[in-house]
Each structure stands twice: as structure tokens, then as C-alpha cells.
Design a protein around this motif. Structure first.
Motif, PDB file in Angstrom:
ATOM      1  N   GLU A   1       0.851  -1.186   0.000  1.00 55.83           N
ATOM      2  CA  GLU A   1       0.000   0.000   0.000  1.00 55.83           C
ATOM      3  C   GLU A   1       0.892   1.244   0.000  1.00 55.83           C
ATOM      4  OE1 GLU A   1      -4.047   1.144   2.298  1.00 55.83           O
ATOM      5  OE2 GLU A   1      -2.286   0.904   3.588  1.00 55.83           O
ATOM      6  N   ALA A   2       0.670   2.150  -0.945  1.00 57.82           N
ATOM      7  CA  ALA A   2       1.550   3.305  -1.134  1.00 57.82           C
ATOM      8  C   ALA A   2       1.265   4.399  -0.111  1.00 57.82           C
ATOM      9  CB  ALA A   2       1.390   3.863  -2.535  1.00 57.82           C
ATOM     10  N   ALA A   3       2.292   5.211   0.160  1.00 56.11           N
ATOM     11  CA  ALA A   3       2.125   6.367   1.051  1.00 56.11           C
ATOM     12  C   ALA A   3       1.370   7.487   0.353  1.00 56.11           C
ATOM     13  CB  ALA A   3       3.492   6.856   1.512  1.00 56.11           C
ATOM     14  N   ASP A   4       1.558   7.595  -0.946  1.00 56.02           N
ATOM     15  CA  ASP A   4       0.935   8.658  -1.733  1.00 56.02           C
ATOM     16  C   ASP A   4      -0.466   8.216  -2.156  1.00 56.02           C
ATOM     17  OD1 ASP A   4       0.244  10.690  -3.426  1.00 56.02           O
ATOM     18  OD2 ASP A   4       1.983  10.489  -4.750  1.00 56.02           O
ATOM     19  N   ARG A   5      -1.486   8.935  -1.689  1.00 61.80           N
ATOM     20  CA  ARG A   5      -2.870   8.563  -2.011  1.00 61.80           C
ATOM     21  C   ARG A   5      -3.167   8.706  -3.504  1.00 61.80           C
ATOM     22  NH1 ARG A   5      -5.986   7.866   2.466  1.00 61.80           N
ATOM     23  NH2 ARG A   5      -5.125   8.630   4.448  1.00 61.80           N
ATOM     24  N   ALA A   6      -2.355   9.531  -4.192  1.00 62.56           N
ATOM     25  CA  ALA A   6      -2.559   9.724  -5.627  1.00 62.56           C
ATOM     26  C   ALA A   6      -1.793   8.705  -6.467  1.00 62.56           C
ATOM     27  CB  ALA A   6      -2.140  11.144  -6.021  1.00 62.56           C
ATOM     28  N   ASP A   7      -1.114   7.780  -5.826  1.00 60.89           N
ATOM     29  CA  ASP A   7      -0.320   6.801  -6.563  1.00 60.89           C
ATOM     30  C   ASP A   7      -1.219   5.971  -7.485  1.00 60.89           C
ATOM     31  OD1 ASP A   7       2.385   5.244  -6.709  1.00 60.89           O
ATOM     32  OD2 ASP A   7       0.863   3.702  -6.384  1.00 60.89           O
ATOM     33  N   GLU A   8      -0.798   5.813  -8.739  1.00 59.01           N
ATOM     34  CA  GLU A   8      -1.623   5.111  -9.728  1.00 59.01           C
ATOM     35  C   GLU A   8      -1.475   3.594  -9.678  1.00 59.01           C
ATOM     36  OE1 GLU A   8      -0.928   6.538 -13.647  1.00 59.01           O
ATOM     37  OE2 GLU A   8      -1.509   8.593 -13.193  1.00 59.01           O
TER      38      GLU A   8
END
Length: 600
Positions: free
Chosen positions: A249-256
């Protein structure tokens, strides 16, 4: 994890024999290979007085090896076998008094050797060689170079008296115990049209995955959302009895990546999908200051920031029943369009080069005059390496600056490196540059691709050593020999397309990976992960650069300058890259103190 030591067929080699759980013998009865491995990790055969053993996944059988041995008269005769087998393996042979020890083109399987009692002893790890070796501090200074030390310096062992077998070579140990490297592999000419080359990539990747899935009930694989890991998952789904995929799970919520991984998972309904959530999984730099109870002291570990995450992932997939994990690392190195290829295209396909240059200039905001000047540069590899020494302390080039069309990227020392460290690194680069060293390939783009593939293989070798403690072997099929060959054989004008994302891989996977996924033309970046993790673990990192910092003791790092950067993080993530190499070196030195390589 396989550990082995290879001995020549001499009486003097007996002194290098060590107590080991397993051993194979020369036809003479003398020890040939000693070490630790399980039956699943090796395939070996004998015919008359000839012997051969392969450690690691290899698409062969004892019967086939026996047939091959029946025809060979020297270790050189094994070139054909090595040139067609899928997989990633060490090959060790004993034929007519000579021993051949060979790793892979990518160094995912590397061979190290030293002299012991007047004879050569080889191994798959420096830690499994005899002798009491010291750290080479000049080489260590060069390891501070970011993002990594240039080839061949980055591959030179940091232990005095230990050597690595050069790229494309095997080690030939003669009947007298002396050794020499022998070249058996050279990079292919980039001559295949895209369709033909992609077909070869497709077959090579399918074979690479199949050899890992054979006789295995469960295989796990990364499913990050990127094209590389997604391709492996769809190939594995067609080969493995059971597939388990993993995604961080990425830290950046906008990660594609989340979106694209979700699409892929929906098209893999029979697979099981593990999502490693941020509330339960380690972040970057987690546990970086904690001593490793079983430290790997081969050299600084490039992925030190994710060591805790690797252990966590290995435990999760092991609990899910997997002992073999596939990672997509290596795909970027082989299939991303490399602007360095413009240097060759300008001399072979001028019209195509000019059109591509216009597109790259628009994409990266390169100024015209410096771009043309860089393209016209004719420095040899040695000249370029020596010239790079003078730029080690220059400011980091941001987007929009002059492009680099040399033999590699712009290497830089971090601002916290001392004058002594800079002097040692410059001296080393200039000395190697003046030594007549040849590049990995005659074309700049191919050299860069091979260097990157070898860097990836080196890291995968170290990761495999680490995750094997949890019972999980780590595999990177993209850096298998046959896959590398297939990728490098495609015409440069068909792979250096600024308007297409990984054209060779997307063409190769057509019909295997759904078209809607192959249409992705973006790539995630991880600066949000870097900044969040650095803030979370700032105290631990500051502790590593305190008054007892080992690199500072050696006079290579200004600890106060490093602490200042950690306390006020710079706005550009590019300036954070040197932190990785610095802390990799620091944690390695601390591990060396705790576990000196013993005389065996």
C-alpha cells in the motif's frame, strides 16, 4: 540458500576443505565442491571422468547433462549448453583436470575467488572463501558515489585479496591450481525488428517463469501495478498450480499503481492477492539501526532502506505457502527507452535520431546546443570514466539541464563526503579509466543497460540471501541470461521511442496480459514514501551519524553535515538519493565489526 566452495583437483587444495554438510568429488576422489545446499537447488551429473553441477533454477535434467558430458572434451565445450539453458544458475564443471566456475550475465549468480595455499579457491560469496581479508578503504570511498559507483568499480569486492569474475567470463582453474578468466559471452548486435525481438523476449520470459514454477505447488509474485511485475504474474498464472500476488500500500494517495494492480487482479480471478497495508507493514528505514543477527558482510546492501519490508514480505508469502517469489525488478533496466541510444542512432539512423531528439528535448526541456554537443562526444569508456572523476562534487543536475550522452549517468558524491573521500574516489576513477578498461558493450546504450541489469542482479543475489532465512527464494526472471540477450538484440530505433512506453515488453506480452493493462504509459515515483519514512525514522538515522559514526572515523564523511541534512530535508528528492549509499556503507561497516570474515 546455497553456499559452496569450489576446489581444484590438486593435493594442495585439501587445505581449503571445510567441514560441510554436502560435498561432491572430482573423478580422482578429491573434494571438488563443498558447502550447504538442498537437493532441490542443484542438478548434477557425471560421465566418465567429467563432472558438472548447476546450482539454482536451470532448465535441464541429470540425463541431459550426462549426454552433454559424453561429448565434451574441455570446459570450453560447455559454452553451447550455457548459451541455451533458461534459468539463473551457477555452473561448475570438472573436465580433464580443469575446473570451470561460472555465474550469470547479470551477477544474480556471481563467482568470487582468492588464492589459498598457492591454489585458486572459488565460491558464490566472498564470505565462503578462505583467508583473513581486510576492507579496502579507497574502494569504500567510491561506494559513497550516488546513486551507485560506476562499473567496474561498483563490482570490485571491498575485501582485499578477493576478486570477482569479470562480466561475460567464467573462471578456468587449471590442473596446477592457477586460474584465469575466459570470455564465453558477448552482448548481441541489436539487429532484430520489434516483432521478431518481442517474440524472442516472450519465449525467454515464459521459459524463465516456467523453470521456477516446475514441480512447485505455490508461487508468489509482486503485483505492484507496473508492467514488469504484472507481466510475470500473468505468465506465472499459466504455469503455477497456485499463484499468490503481493502489493504494498503506497504512502501517496494519488499513486496510480493501486488502480492498475486492481485491474490486473480482476483479470487473475484464480490467484490470491495479498495487500500489505501501511498500518501493519514496515516503512522504509524501519529497523535500519538494529543489528542484524546474521549480517551479510559481502558489501553495502543497496536496498538497506527496505530490509525490514523484505523480511515482512518473505514471512507473509511463506505463511501463504510459497517458497519461491518472483519480482519484476530488471524490467526497467532492459525495456525503458534509453536516450543514450540516440548517440548510436545519430551515427546509423540520423533522421530517426533527429526526430527522437526533438521529442526528448520537449519532454525533458534539454537546451539545444548542449544536447548536440553531448551527442557529438566521442570519448572512449576509459576517457569518460576519468572525466567523470572531475565532476564528482559538481551540483546535482535538475530537469532541464544539459543531457548526458556519455557511457552512463552523472555520478555525484554527497555534500557530506569529506575532501579525503572525494580525493580517494577521484583517484580511483582516473586510475581505472587510464587502465585500458573496456565497456560492457561497444554501444553506449547497451553498456548502460548491462550495467543496470548487473546492478539489479547483484541486489537480487543479496536479497535472496536475506529472504532465504525465512524459507523464501527471491527470483528476478528479467535478469536471466536468455531474457537479457533477447532484450538487447532488438533494434535501437524500435526501443528508443519517446512516444511509447516499453514497446518491446508490451509487444511481447500482447495476448498474455490484457490490452487495457498494457496500455499504461505512466510510472509511479516514490518521493512521498521517502519523505514520510525519513521523518518517521529520523531519530534512528541521526543515531547512526553520531559521534561514533564509522564512516566519520575513517575520515570519509562529515557527520555534522549529514545530520544537518536529516534535520532539514531538502525540497528535491533527487538530493536524498545519496542517503541510501551512505547508510548502506555505514550499516555494513557496523556489521563487519560484529562479524569479521573468519579465517577458514
Amino acid at each position: 540458500m546455497v553456499e559452496f566452495r569450489v576446489l581444484p583437483d590438486t593435493a594442495a587444495a585439501a587445505a581449503a576443505v571445510l567441514p560441510a554438510a554436502r560435498r561432491l568429488a572430482h573423478a580422482s576422489g578429491r573434494p571438488w565442491i563443498v558447502g550447504h545446499w538442498d537437493d532441490r537447488s542443484v542438478v548434477h551429473a557425471a560421465a566418465g571422468r567429467s563432472r558438472v553441477a548447476l546450482f539454482g533454477p536451470a532448465d535441464t535434467t541429470p540425463d541431459e547433462l550426462e549426454r552433454v558430458l559424453a561429448r565434451v572434451r574441455s570446459v570450453r565445450d560447455l559454452d553451447a549448453l550455457c548459451g541455451r539453458l533458461a534459468g539463473s544458475f551457477h555452473l561448475v564443471a570438472s573436465i580433464d583436470g580443469h575446473v570451470r566456475v561460472q555465474g550469470s550475465v547479470s551477477t544474480a549468480r556471481q563467482v568470487f575467488h582468492t588464492s589459498s595455499g598457492g591454489v585458486t579457491v572459488a565460491a558464490g560469496s566472498p564470505m565462503f572463501l578462505p583467508g583473513d581479508h581486510r576492507v579496502d578503504e579507497e574502494l569504500l570511498a567510491a561506494r559513497l558515489v550516488a546513486p551507485w559507483a560506476p562499473w567496474p568499480i561498483g563490482e570490485t569486492p571491498l575485501w582485499t585479496g578477493v576478486e570477482a569474475v569479470p562480466a561475460g567470463c567464467y573462471l578456468d582453474i587449471g590442473a596446477d591450481g592457477r586460474s584465469r578468466p575466459v570470455r564465453w559471452w558477448t552482448p548481441p548486435e541489436p539487429h532484430l525488428p520489434l516483432a521478431d525481438g518481442a517474440r524472442r523476449v516472450r519465449h525467454a520470459l515464459r521459459d524463465a517463469v516456467a523453470v521456477r514454477a516446475r514441480d512447485v505447488k505455490t508461487v508468489s509474485a509482486d503485483l505492484s501495478g507496473g508492467m514488469d511485475s504484472t507481466s510475470l504474474c500473468f505468465l506465472a498464472a499459466g504455469e503455477a498450480d497456485r499463484l499468490v500476488t503481493t502489493r504494498w500500500e503506497a504512502a501517496d494517495r494519488a499513486d496510480e499503481d493501486r488502480h492498475w494492480a486492481g485491474l490486473a487482479a480482476a483479470d487473475l480471478p484464480s490467484a490470491e492477492h495479498l495487500v500489505l497495508t501501511r498500518d501493519t507493514a514496515p516503512t522504509w528505514f524501519d529497523g535500519i539501526a538494529e543489528p542484524d543477527p546474521e549480517p551479510d558482510v559481502e558489501g553495502p546492501f543497496a536496498w538497506i532502506r527496505t530490509r525490514a519490508r523484505l523480511a515482512h514480505l518473505a514471512r507473509r508469502v511463506a505463511a501463504a505457502g510459497s517458497a519461491d517469489h518472483l519480482t519484476g525488478h530488471g524490467g526497467d533496466e532492459l525495456f525503458l527507452g534509453n536516450p543514450l541510444n540516440l548517440h548510436t542512432l545519430l551515427r546509423t539512423r540520423r533522421g530517426r535520431a533527429v526526430r527522437h531528439l526533438r521529442a526528448y528535448r520537449a519532454l525533458y526541456r534539454w537546451p539545444l546546443v548542449p544536447s548536440v554537443r553531448a551527442l557529438l562526444n566521442r570519448d572512449t569508456f576509459g576517457e569518460w570514466l576519468a572525466a567523470s572523476a572531475g565532476a564528482l562534487t559538481d551540483p546535482v543536475r535538475e530537469v532541464g539541464g544539459a543531457p548526458a550522452f556519455g557511457w552512463g549517468i552523472a555520478y555525484r558524491l554527497p555534500p557530506w563526503a569529506t575532501g579525503d573521500a572525494a580525493g580517494a574516489a577521484r583517484t580511483l576513477l582516473r586510475r581505472v579509466g587510464a587502465s585500458g578498461v573496456e565497456p560492457l558493450a561497444p554501444l553506449r546504450g547497451q553498456h548502460a543497460a548491462l550495467q543496470d541489469a548487473r546492478l539489479c542482479g547483484d541486489t537480487i543475489r543479496r536479497v535472496d540471501r536475506f529472504t532465504s532465512r525465512e524459507g523464501v527464494a527471491w527470483h528476478a526472471p528479467f535478469v536471466d541470461d536468455r531474457v537479457i540477450e533477447a532484450a538487447l538484440a532488438i533494434r535501437l530505433r524500435d526501443t528508443t521511442m519517446p512516444d511509447r512506453y516499453k514497446p518491446a515488453l508490451s509487444t511481447a506480452m500482447a495476448g498474455i496480459v490484457p490490452a487495457r493493462i498494457l496500455g499504461r504509459a505512466t510510472k509511479s515515483e516514490y518521493s512521498a514514501e521517502a519523505y514520510e519514512s525519513l521523518r518517521r525514522h529520523r531519530a534512528a538515522l541521526l543515531g547512526l551519524c553520531g559521534d561514533d559514526m564509522r564512516l566519520a572515523r575513517l575520515g570519509l564523511v562529515d557527520a555534522a553535515a549529514l545530520r544537518a541534512v536529516l534535520q532539514t530535508l531538502p525540497p528535491s528528492s533527487l538530493t536524498l538519493m545519496p542517503l541510501i549509499s551512505t547508510f548502506a556503507c555505514e550499516t555494513w561497516l557496523r556489521a563487519v565489526e560484529r562479524r569479521r570474515v573468519p579465517a577458514r
